[in-house]
Design a protein around this motif. Sequence first.
Motif, PDB file in Angstrom:
ATOM      1  N   ALA A  74       0.805  -1.133  -0.066  1.00  0.00           N
ATOM      2  CA  ALA A  74       0.106   0.004   0.134  1.00  0.00           C
ATOM      3  C   ALA A  74       0.703   1.377   0.016  1.00  0.00           C
ATOM      4  O   ALA A  74       0.604   2.146  -0.605  1.00  0.00           O
ATOM      5  CB  ALA A  74      -0.917  -0.050   1.347  1.00  0.00           C
ATOM      6  N   LEU A  75       1.941   1.093   0.874  1.00  0.00           N
ATOM      7  CA  LEU A  75       2.796   2.457   0.839  1.00  0.00           C
ATOM      8  C   LEU A  75       3.480   2.492  -0.605  1.00  0.00           C
ATOM      9  O   LEU A  75       3.572   3.595  -0.797  1.00  0.00           O
ATOM     10  CB  LEU A  75       3.960   2.117   1.989  1.00  0.00           C
ATOM     11  CG  LEU A  75       3.381   2.308   3.341  1.00  0.00           C
ATOM     12  CD1 LEU A  75       4.497   1.931   4.387  1.00  0.00           C
ATOM     13  CD2 LEU A  75       2.899   3.763   3.771  1.00  0.00           C
ATOM     14  N   ASN A  76       3.904   1.393  -1.213  1.00  0.00           N
ATOM     15  CA  ASN A  76       4.592   1.773  -2.414  1.00  0.00           C
ATOM     16  C   ASN A  76       3.572   2.228  -3.488  1.00  0.00           C
ATOM     17  O   ASN A  76       3.815   3.014  -4.274  1.00  0.00           O
ATOM     18  CB  ASN A  76       5.004   0.080  -3.114  1.00  0.00           C
ATOM     19  CG  ASN A  76       6.148  -0.370  -2.341  1.00  0.00           C
ATOM     20  OD1 ASN A  76       6.915   0.594  -1.446  1.00  0.00           O
ATOM     21  ND2 ASN A  76       6.599  -1.687  -2.349  1.00  0.00           N
ATOM     22  N   VAL A  77       2.383   1.768  -3.560  1.00  0.00           N
ATOM     23  CA  VAL A  77       1.541   2.299  -4.493  1.00  0.00           C
ATOM     24  C   VAL A  77       1.382   3.792  -4.122  1.00  0.00           C
ATOM     25  O   VAL A  77       1.203   4.675  -5.005  1.00  0.00           O
ATOM     26  CB  VAL A  77       0.083   1.407  -4.312  1.00  0.00           C
ATOM     27  CG1 VAL A  77      -1.139   2.259  -4.997  1.00  0.00           C
ATOM     28  CG2 VAL A  77       0.075   0.145  -4.941  1.00  0.00           C
ATOM     29  N   GLY A  78       0.889   4.303  -3.143  1.00  0.00           N
ATOM     30  CA  GLY A  78       0.749   5.684  -2.828  1.00  0.00           C
ATOM     31  C   GLY A  78       2.070   6.437  -2.981  1.00  0.00           C
ATOM     32  O   GLY A  78       1.948   7.438  -3.508  1.00  0.00           O
ATOM     33  N   ILE A  79       3.145   6.055  -2.505  1.00  0.00           N
ATOM     34  CA  ILE A  79       4.281   6.632  -2.913  1.00  0.00           C
ATOM     35  C   ILE A  79       4.737   6.995  -4.335  1.00  0.00           C
ATOM     36  O   ILE A  79       5.138   7.954  -4.755  1.00  0.00           O
ATOM     37  CB  ILE A  79       5.663   5.946  -2.226  1.00  0.00           C
ATOM     38  CG1 ILE A  79       5.849   6.172  -0.724  1.00  0.00           C
ATOM     39  CG2 ILE A  79       6.972   6.535  -3.075  1.00  0.00           C
ATOM     40  CD1 ILE A  79       6.621   5.347  -0.086  1.00  0.00           C
ATOM     41  N   LYS A  80       4.404   6.167  -5.168  1.00  0.00           N
ATOM     42  CA  LYS A  80       4.267   6.286  -6.675  1.00  0.00           C
ATOM     43  C   LYS A  80       3.607   7.399  -7.293  1.00  0.00           C
ATOM     44  O   LYS A  80       3.743   8.019  -8.182  1.00  0.00           O
ATOM     45  CB  LYS A  80       3.888   4.997  -7.266  1.00  0.00           C
ATOM     46  CG  LYS A  80       4.830   3.924  -7.570  1.00  0.00           C
ATOM     47  CD  LYS A  80       4.422   2.755  -8.155  1.00  0.00           C
ATOM     48  CE  LYS A  80       5.326   1.473  -7.893  1.00  0.00           C
ATOM     49  NZ  LYS A  80       4.799   0.400  -8.495  1.00  0.00           N
ATOM     50  N   THR A  81       2.363   7.769  -6.507  1.00  0.00           N
ATOM     51  CA  THR A  81       1.523   8.820  -6.949  1.00  0.00           C
ATOM     52  C   THR A  81       1.658  10.112  -6.356  1.00  0.00           C
ATOM     53  O   THR A  81       1.184  11.245  -6.797  1.00  0.00           O
ATOM     54  CB  THR A  81       0.040   8.551  -6.717  1.00  0.00           C
ATOM     55  OG1 THR A  81      -0.032   8.713  -5.283  1.00  0.00           O
ATOM     56  CG2 THR A  81      -0.413   7.145  -6.923  1.00  0.00           C
ATOM     57  N   ILE A  82       2.644  10.306  -5.350  1.00  0.00           N
ATOM     58  CA  ILE A  82       2.970  11.603  -4.627  1.00  0.00           C
ATOM     59  C   ILE A  82       3.593  12.617  -5.426  1.00  0.00           C
ATOM     60  O   ILE A  82       4.846  12.306  -6.050  1.00  0.00           O
ATOM     61  CB  ILE A  82       3.549  11.397  -3.384  1.00  0.00           C
ATOM     62  CG1 ILE A  82       2.196  10.537  -2.480  1.00  0.00           C
ATOM     63  CG2 ILE A  82       4.078  12.713  -2.798  1.00  0.00           C
ATOM     64  CD1 ILE A  82       3.260   9.971  -0.996  1.00  0.00           C
ATOM     65  N   LYS A  83       3.361  13.702  -5.528  1.00  0.00           N
ATOM     66  CA  LYS A  83       3.931  14.942  -6.337  1.00  0.00           C
ATOM     67  C   LYS A  83       4.497  15.820  -5.251  1.00  0.00           C
ATOM     68  O   LYS A  83       5.184  16.865  -5.639  1.00  0.00           O
ATOM     69  CB  LYS A  83       2.981  15.670  -7.223  1.00  0.00           C
ATOM     70  CG  LYS A  83       2.252  14.616  -8.219  1.00  0.00           C
ATOM     71  CD  LYS A  83       3.208  14.411  -9.514  1.00  0.00           C
ATOM     72  CE  LYS A  83       2.785  13.567 -10.488  1.00  0.00           C
ATOM     73  NZ  LYS A  83       3.028  12.028 -10.462  1.00  0.00           N
ATOM     74  N   SER A  84       3.860  15.844  -3.912  1.00  0.00           N
ATOM     75  CA  SER A  84       4.309  17.177  -2.887  1.00  0.00           C
ATOM     76  C   SER A  84       5.831  16.970  -2.576  1.00  0.00           C
ATOM     77  O   SER A  84       6.747  16.011  -2.801  1.00  0.00           O
ATOM     78  CB  SER A  84       3.508  16.746  -1.713  1.00  0.00           C
ATOM     79  OG  SER A  84       3.825  15.823  -1.111  1.00  0.00           O
ATOM     80  N   GLU A  85       6.280  18.077  -1.988  1.00  0.00           N
ATOM     81  CA  GLU A  85       7.527  18.010  -1.709  1.00  0.00           C
ATOM     82  C   GLU A  85       8.022  17.080  -0.467  1.00  0.00           C
ATOM     83  O   GLU A  85       8.968  16.640  -0.525  1.00  0.00           O
ATOM     84  CB  GLU A  85       8.160  19.619  -1.091  1.00  0.00           C
ATOM     85  CG  GLU A  85       9.524  19.775  -1.219  1.00  0.00           C
ATOM     86  CD  GLU A  85       9.360  21.534  -0.838  1.00  0.00           C
ATOM     87  OE1 GLU A  85      10.279  21.720  -0.237  1.00  0.00           O
ATOM     88  OE2 GLU A  85       8.557  22.129  -1.240  1.00  0.00           O
ATOM     89  N   LEU A  86       7.062  16.875   0.530  1.00  0.00           N
ATOM     90  CA  LEU A  86       7.304  16.086   1.499  1.00  0.00           C
ATOM     91  C   LEU A  86       6.240  15.126   1.667  1.00  0.00           C
ATOM     92  O   LEU A  86       4.963  15.262   1.371  1.00  0.00           O
ATOM     93  CB  LEU A  86       7.372  16.681   3.089  1.00  0.00           C
ATOM     94  CG  LEU A  86       8.206  17.946   3.067  1.00  0.00           C
ATOM     95  CD1 LEU A  86       7.952  18.750   4.328  1.00  0.00           C
ATOM     96  CD2 LEU A  86       9.680  17.516   3.071  1.00  0.00           C
TER      97      LEU A  86
END
Length: 151
Positions: A74-86
């Motif tokens: 679930a973390l891996n899926v989420g991290i792939k979509t994140i565009k924010s700085e943090l």
Amino acid sequence: MNKTITILTPTFNRAEQLKRLYKTLVGQTCKDFEWLIVDDGSTDNTQDIIKEWGNNEDIPIHYIYKKNGGKHTALNVGIKTIKSELTFIVDSDDMLTSDAVKRILNIHKKYKTNSNLCGYSFLRAFPDGKINGKKFCFNEEIASYIDIRIN
């Protein structure tokens, strides 16, 4: 509008705990964040509760449903979509102090030009205020993860 922080929450059958977390996110004194919930195949009413919240004007909520595979997937899926700085990983059974986002941004403002840093580490506490684990030796220090968290 791009937010500086994405709060990433992996979840699995934690609808009731998500309600508590949601309240602490709504209560943040600084709203410079979005909430990304990655549902790891829940069979409870998680999806319905998130739909009820809609896309709060103060807190953009993004929801991804995936087949159950464990928290790490679930973390891996989420991290792939994140565009924010943090990215701030907050579990579904966690709660935040009302100034958590503001504190993170204050630290980030102070250190974001330091190219030798890869992240920030903060203490966790139980609802009664007791520190979960041991306190840091210093209030603010630049060191390795092993030196700060392990040693």
